[in-house]
Design an enzyme around this catalytic site. Structure first.
Site, PDB file in Angstrom:
ATOM      1  N   CYS A  50       0.823  -1.205   0.000  1.00  0.00           N
ATOM      2  CA  CYS A  50       0.000   0.000   0.000  1.00  0.00           C
ATOM      3  C   CYS A  50       0.865   1.266   0.000  1.00  0.00           C
ATOM      4  CB  CYS A  50      -0.949  -0.004   1.190  1.00  0.00           C
ATOM      5  SG  CYS A  50      -0.123   0.235   2.770  1.00  0.00           S
ATOM      6  N   CYS A  52       0.888   3.798   2.088  1.00  0.00           N
ATOM      7  CA  CYS A  52       1.460   4.213   3.376  1.00  0.00           C
ATOM      8  C   CYS A  52       2.649   3.337   3.771  1.00  0.00           C
ATOM      9  CB  CYS A  52       0.409   4.270   4.475  1.00  0.00           C
ATOM     10  SG  CYS A  52      -0.425   2.742   4.872  1.00  0.00           S
TER      11      CYS A  52
END
Length: 141
Positions: A50, A52
């Site tokens: 992802c 993040c």
């Protein structure tokens, strides 16, 4: 470009980034159990693909390895990729729900604290590094 080919390249780049930062990659449940038997502090980075993870978690993981008071051992499992290893690692994270990316700090194989996704996503790298440093300082007292 075919999606699976792209994701394979992206996954390998994510793996390489964390290994280059100084983390041992654990891909089997047996490897996880063996590492958890070691004495001292263990920082487990639950890696993922992802945004993040790439924008905050992996850079924070690299920075903490350059900081004073770094963990005795730093390891990583890859959520969604090495499913059995990740499941085994999470079995040690007592009191916490599955979260990726995340960092778990253990002492002598016992859970101390965790920096969960909600403490990574939307935060700055320095914020995550500060949380990890504070946890390491506390456990090393």
């Amino acid at each position: 470009m075919e999606f699976n080919l792209y994701m394979g390249d992206r996954t390998q780049a994510s793996r390489d980034e964390i290994v280059t930062a100084g983390y041992q990659e654990l891909t089997t449940p047996e490897q996880v159990d063996k590492v958890m038997q070691n004495k001292g502090t263990t920082l487990v980075m639950v890696n993922s693909n992802c945004g993040c993870a790439g924008g905050v978690a992996r850079p924070a993981a690299a920075q903490i390895m350059q900081a004073e008071g770094k963990p005795d051992q730093a390891v990583t499992v890859f959520a969604g990729q090495d499913k059995e290893a990740t499941e085994k690692a999470r079995s040690y994270f007592t009191g916490y729900e599955p979260s990726s990316p995340s960092f778990a700090l253990l002492k002598d194989g016992s859970m101390v604290t965790m920096v969960e996704r909600h403490e990574i996503e939307g935060h700055q790298v320095d914020d995550v590094v500060a949380k990890l440093q504070a946890a390491l300082q506390q456990v090393n007292k």
